[in-house]
Design a protein around this motif. Structure first.
Motif, short mmCIF file in Angstrom:
data_model
loop_
_atom_site.label_atom_id
_atom_site.label_comp_id
_atom_site.label_asym_id
_atom_site.label_seq_id
_atom_site.Cartn_x
_atom_site.Cartn_y
_atom_site.Cartn_z
N ARG A 16 -16.00 9.01 39.15
CA ARG A 16 -15.72 7.78 38.41
C ARG A 16 -14.55 8.07 37.48
O ARG A 16 -14.58 9.06 36.74
CB ARG A 16 -16.93 7.35 37.59
N LEU A 17 -13.54 7.23 37.54
CA LEU A 17 -12.35 7.41 36.72
C LEU A 17 -12.32 6.32 35.66
O LEU A 17 -12.52 5.15 35.97
CB LEU A 17 -11.08 7.32 37.58
N SER A 18 -12.04 6.71 34.42
CA SER A 18 -11.92 5.73 33.35
C SER A 18 -10.85 6.20 32.36
O SER A 18 -10.51 7.38 32.32
CB SER A 18 -13.25 5.52 32.64
N GLY A 19 -10.34 5.26 31.59
CA GLY A 19 -9.29 5.60 30.64
C GLY A 19 -8.05 6.08 31.35
O GLY A 19 -7.74 5.65 32.45
N LYS A 20 -7.33 7.00 30.71
CA LYS A 20 -6.13 7.59 31.31
C LYS A 20 -6.41 9.03 31.69
O LYS A 20 -6.97 9.79 30.90
CB LYS A 20 -4.97 7.54 30.32
N LEU A 21 -6.01 9.40 32.89
CA LEU A 21 -6.19 10.77 33.33
C LEU A 21 -5.02 11.62 32.84
O LEU A 21 -3.86 11.22 32.95
CB LEU A 21 -6.25 10.84 34.85
N ASP A 22 -5.36 12.79 32.31
CA ASP A 22 -4.33 13.68 31.81
C ASP A 22 -4.19 14.90 32.72
O ASP A 22 -4.86 15.01 33.74
CB ASP A 22 -4.61 14.09 30.35
#
Length: 118
Positions: A16-22
């Motif tokens: 699950r991806l949320s926000g910004k990936l760094d």
């Protein structure tokens, strides 16, 4: 942020991806990619994009480097989301890469997981 989802398929990276990936988020995925290809498998992906905003600049660069290095190691990529730009990103991935990429609306995430694991 990345929250990995446990599955029974050893060549599937599900998250699950949320926000910004760094950059660090992408390095974590890169490590998992290596564990799978070191076993001689193609890598399949299942990504639920819940409040996913994209990447930081360094995260985007890390993603491009990883994809360039491993694009021939990818099998299927299931994108699950609810925003038009996410659907376009899936279509672009399918068009520009040798892997199969498909977009699913959030309400169809079970279908997406089934497609990614078949």
């Amino acid at each position: 942020m990345i929250q990995f989802i446990d599955t029974q398929k050893e060549n599937l990276i599900a998250a699950r991806l949320s926000g910004k990936l760094d950059e660090e988020n992408l390095k974590t995925i890169h490590e998992r990619i290596h564990r799978i290809i070191d076993k001689g498998h193609k890598v399949d992906f299942y990504f639920e994009m819940d409040d996913f905003e994209g990447y930081t600049l360094k995260g985007f660069w890390e993603d491009i480097k990883t994809d360039a290095e491993h694009i021939d190691d990818y099998g299927k990529i299931a994108f699950v989301g609810n925003k038009k730009w996410q659907e376009w990103a899936a279509k672009a991935t399918d068009f520009f890469t040798g892997c199969e990429a498909k977009y699913f609306e959030t309400k169809n995430k079970e279908q997406a997981m089934a497609w990614a694991t078949e």
